[in-house]
Design a protein around this motif. Structure first.
Motif, PDB file in Angstrom:
ATOM      1  N   UNK A 365       2.688  -3.988   2.838  1.00 15.34           N
ATOM      2  CA  UNK A 365       1.387  -4.432   3.330  1.00 15.34           C
ATOM      3  C   UNK A 365       0.434  -3.817   2.398  1.00 15.34           C
ATOM      4  N   UNK A 366      -0.444  -4.894   1.658  1.00 11.40           N
ATOM      5  CA  UNK A 366      -1.272  -4.358   0.777  1.00 11.40           C
ATOM      6  C   UNK A 366      -2.940  -4.064   1.512  1.00 11.40           C
ATOM      7  N   UNK A 367      -2.855  -4.062   2.854  1.00 13.55           N
ATOM      8  CA  UNK A 367      -3.844  -3.713   3.597  1.00 13.55           C
ATOM      9  C   UNK A 367      -3.672  -2.524   4.272  1.00 13.55           C
ATOM     10  N   UNK A 368      -2.591  -1.927   4.079  1.00 11.99           N
ATOM     11  CA  UNK A 368      -2.266  -0.435   4.547  1.00 11.99           C
ATOM     12  C   UNK A 368      -3.220   0.652   4.353  1.00 11.99           C
ATOM     13  N   UNK A 369      -3.709   1.567   5.157  1.00 12.38           N
ATOM     14  CA  UNK A 369      -4.473   2.732   4.737  1.00 12.38           C
ATOM     15  C   UNK A 369      -3.869   3.612   3.607  1.00 12.38           C
ATOM     16  N   UNK A 370      -2.382   3.539   3.663  1.00 16.88           N
ATOM     17  CA  UNK A 370      -2.040   4.085   2.483  1.00 16.88           C
ATOM     18  C   UNK A 370      -1.862   3.499   1.161  1.00 16.88           C
ATOM     19  N   UNK A 371      -2.977   2.575   1.028  1.00 16.51           N
ATOM     20  CA  UNK A 371      -2.934   1.600  -0.357  1.00 16.51           C
ATOM     21  C   UNK A 371      -2.802   2.208  -1.562  1.00 16.51           C
ATOM     22  N   UNK A 372      -3.570   3.319  -1.672  1.00 17.02           N
ATOM     23  CA  UNK A 372      -3.559   4.239  -2.906  1.00 17.02           C
ATOM     24  C   UNK A 372      -2.192   4.702  -3.307  1.00 17.02           C
ATOM     25  N   UNK A 373      -1.714   5.298  -2.262  1.00 18.67           N
ATOM     26  CA  UNK A 373      -0.125   5.849  -2.684  1.00 18.67           C
ATOM     27  C   UNK A 373       0.604   4.692  -3.055  1.00 18.67           C
ATOM     28  N   UNK A 374       0.579   3.426  -2.168  1.00 21.34           N
ATOM     29  CA  UNK A 374       1.560   2.429  -2.526  1.00 21.34           C
ATOM     30  C   UNK A 374       1.200   1.773  -3.878  1.00 21.34           C
ATOM     31  N   UNK A 375       0.092   1.568  -4.313  1.00 21.57           N
ATOM     32  CA  UNK A 375      -0.234   1.283  -5.677  1.00 21.57           C
ATOM     33  C   UNK A 375       0.554   2.161  -6.706  1.00 21.57           C
ATOM     34  N   UNK A 376       0.143   3.433  -6.473  1.00 22.20           N
ATOM     35  CA  UNK A 376       0.705   4.372  -7.613  1.00 22.20           C
ATOM     36  C   UNK A 376       2.221   4.307  -7.731  1.00 22.20           C
ATOM     37  N   UNK A 377       2.832   4.191  -6.541  1.00 24.36           N
ATOM     38  CA  UNK A 377       4.381   4.017  -6.518  1.00 24.36           C
ATOM     39  C   UNK A 377       4.671   2.458  -7.063  1.00 24.36           C
TER      40      UNK A 377
END
Length: 679
Positions: A365-377
């Motif tokens: 989900x690229x609209x997650x509130x945790x998008x920055x952590x997702x991107x980095x991973x």
């Protein structure tokens, strides 16, 4: 009747506001720079080129009045302090042009700088005055002042020459003043007063394999040397001599990670998997790990690194598939549920394209509130495999992920590792495909699979080889993939497999194929779908590479021709040729050519698009453009047959048994002894 006197008007008027001149900057800049090429979206995205290319910059330049102009294009690697320069020359109608070389990979930038050429203007006016017999004493003093200004800006021998010219002009000795290299020295040392600078425009310079490459896709689990066994990385190492024999320089592996068990797909995409069904490699992750792990049955990370190292010995690079999606069993699902979209019933949203459902795959989900952590991973996944020696990635369905993520991720990676190559697997709308190329993808899959007629192929190739598309989009032609088996193959005709491979390999400088399905001419589809039956995506296959009907010899010959002929290493010289029958354009015979930049290597391809019938026609050869004498040779590189041709139109005949000519056009030469030969 009383008449009122008119009201007296006030003498006071509003004072108009004065524009802020500071916002204008240097108002004495007189040259206008417009229509700079090549740029993408006004310079928002980089133009794409290959190391070793010479890039041509064009622009419109003009100024008020009749003064002479001068201009340069200056260029440098991104981050460098010093600029290099190349002069621009006037073409016609205020259009100017210049070139500069691209000698290193990575991000570069260029800028146009233009100014009033005071010395050239003075020389031009002096010549007209002298021709008219006018007194030029004052004009010589003006010229002397210009030369003196340049001399004070120079040193050493240059300054000495300029001072001599200055003194000569003061003395009225024009011949002495212009005897030395005064024009070149003035261009270097006379200050560029009030120069106009364009915006700074980006260029991405890729390595050679970004443009010229041959990809071979195989499933490692299907490389066992005997039926019934799961293949390993060690089996793939044993397969390398075969891939090298075929002439491919990129070995592309679908996902090599642990495969999920929940909702695992069975054979032929069945919703019910048997106990021995291996599942789809794109359903990534289980208790053994995720995107930074390897499937235990394939081997270990050490085995994978051994494969990468061994492939290099054959001149082959290993490319990995990156698919940003997870099986329900992926560790991310347990550790980071916030990276996935939750449904109202508390379950996680699986992938679907209604009415199709893919319960074995969870999209991020690229609209997650945790998008920055997702991107980095997700970026770290690339870094992990880069550290294992991988420099080429095929990215699965990038058009279904956030574009801004790709722009950030790919460009940050290439800033650190400029030799990376990313192939976009995006069979989607043209503008989306081109946008992915703009934001960082090196190459892209294309619509070639569905372009089958002469008109379709011609129109599509003209689109791909014409700016602005050719400035940003590097095509990679595949006649088949594990997902795509198009109707022209369904009858299993050898001629179709030959012509589709030949066109893919010669129309574009990069091509690929999914094997061994292609060379073994697999052609049975799932009923009603453009997809293979008994698909390797859902089962392990055993392939008999030595089958007598295999096209391995033809594929090897095709790639050998590509390697040996620089004309086929690029796309920008592609040209289509008329083929006539009864004075009408032939609809079944397709002819096109490519030439090397020096014009010495000329390849002419003629293809019979009809797999059922022989066709004959007269192909038009641009004799003057190719600097051919009346007699020249067409050497068929597939059969080694040699034909002596003459004039503009020459006869060709192609049957289903031999549906392609790949001609090397050879000029008539004469050696020092007077003997004639073709070369």
């Amino acid at each position: 009747m009383t008449v009122k006197a008119p009201r007296a008007r006030s003498r006071r008027t509003a004072t108009p506001s004065v524009p802020d001149l500071a916002a204008v900057g240097e108002g004495r800049r007189r040259v206008i720079i417009e229509a700079v090429e090549p740029i993408i979206d006004g310079g928002r995205y980089p133009v794409k080129r290959i190391v070793g290319d010479t890039i041509t910059v064009r622009c419109d330049l003009f100024a008020d009045g009749h003064d002479e102009l001068a201009a340069v294009v200056r260029y440098r690697p991104l981050g460098a302090k010093a600029w290099h320069e190349a002069a621009l020359r006037h073409l016609v109608n205020d259009r100017w042009e210049g070139q500069f070389p691209l000698t290193s990979i990575g991000r570069h930038e260029f800028q146009v700088v233009a100014w009033i050429d005071r010395f050239a203007t003075w020389v031009h006016q002096l010549e007209k005055r002298l021709a008219a017999g006018q007194d030029v004493q004052v004009d010589l003093q003006i010229g002397a002042a210009l030369v003196g200004e340049a001399a004070r800006n120079a040193d050493g021998a240059d300054a000495a020459v300029l001072h001599v010219a200055e003194a000569a002009l003061i003395a009225g000795d024009v011949d002495t003043a212009f005897a030395g290299e005064i024009y070149a020295l003035m261009a270097i040392h006379l200050p560029r007063r009030f120069a106009t600078e364009s915006e700074i425009y980006p260029i991405t310079v890729e390595r050679e394999r970004a443009r010229f490459s041959a990809w071979y896709e195989l499933f490692p689990r299907s490389t066992a040397t005997e039926p019934g066994r799961h293949g390993t990385f060690r089996d793939v190492i044993k397969r390398l001599p075969y891939v090298a024999e075929l002439g491919f320089d990129v070995l592309y592996l679908p996902p090599i990670h642990p495969i999920g068990h929940t909702f695992r797909k069975g054979k032929n995409n069945s919703l019910t998997a048997g106990a021995d069904d291996p599942g789809s490699p794109w359903a990534i992750g289980n208790a053994d790990g995720g995107h930074m792990s390897v499937h235990p049955q394939l081997g270990t990370l050490d085995d994978f690194r051994a494969l990468v190292d061994e492939a290099r010995k054959y001149g082959i690079e290993v490319a990995l598939d990156i698919a940003f999606q997870c099986s329900p069993d992926h560790p991310y699902v347990r550790e980071h549920p916030e990276w996935f979209r939750a449904r109202p019933d508390g379950t996680i949203q699986y992938a679907e394209n209604p009415p199709k459902k893919y319960q074995d795959i969870y999209p991020f989900d690229f609209e997650t509130d945790a998008w920055q952590e997702l991107w980095q991973e997700l970026r770290q996944i690339f870094v992990f495999w880069i550290e294992q020696g991988v420099r080429i990635f095929r990215v699965d369905n990038p058009h279904t992920k956030n574009f801004r993520f790709w722009e950030w991720c790919l460009n940050s990676l290439k800033a650190e590792y400029p030799d990376l190559i990313f192939l976009s697997e995006a069979f989607t709308r043209p503008k989306v495909m081109y946008h992915l190329a703009k934001i960082g993808f090196t190459q892209s899959y294309t619509y070639y699979t569905w372009r089958t007629t002469k008109a379709e192929i011609t129109q599509y190739m003209r689109e791909l080889t014409t700016p602005p598309v050719s400035d940003l989009f590097i095509p990679n032609f595949w006649p088949n993939t594990p997902d795509i088996l198009t109707p022209q193959f369904y009858r299993g005709q050898r001629a179709v497999f030959i012509t589709r491979a030949a066109m893919a390999a010669t129309l574009t400088a990069s091509w690929g194929m999914y094997g061994p399905a292609y060379e073994l001419m697999e052609h049975t589809p799932v009923p009603g779908r453009e997809e293979y039956i008994d698909n390797e995506k859902y089962e392990i296959r055993y392939w008999n590479l030595d089958a007598p009907h295999s096209l391995r010899g033809f594929i090897a010959q095709l790639n050998r021709i590509r390697r040996n002929h620089p004309a086929l290493h690029r796309n920008d010289t592609l040209r289509f040729h008329r083929v006539d029958i009864d004075f009408h354009e032939h609809e079944w015979l397709l002819a096109y050519s490519k030439t090397s930049l020096d014009g010495q290597d000329i390849i002419l391809v003629v293809v019979n698009l009809d797999p059922d019938h022989t066709h004959r026609g007269w192909v038009q050869v641009p004799v003057a453009d190719w600097n051919l004498t009346n007699i020249y040779q067409a050497h068929d590189l597939l059969t080694d047959a040699r034909y002596q041709w003459s004039g503009e139109f020459n006869y060709v005949e192609l049957s289903p048994a031999a549906p392609v000519h790949i001609f090397r056009i050879r000029r008539l030469r004469r050696d020092e002894r007077g003997f004639e030969y073709f070369a």
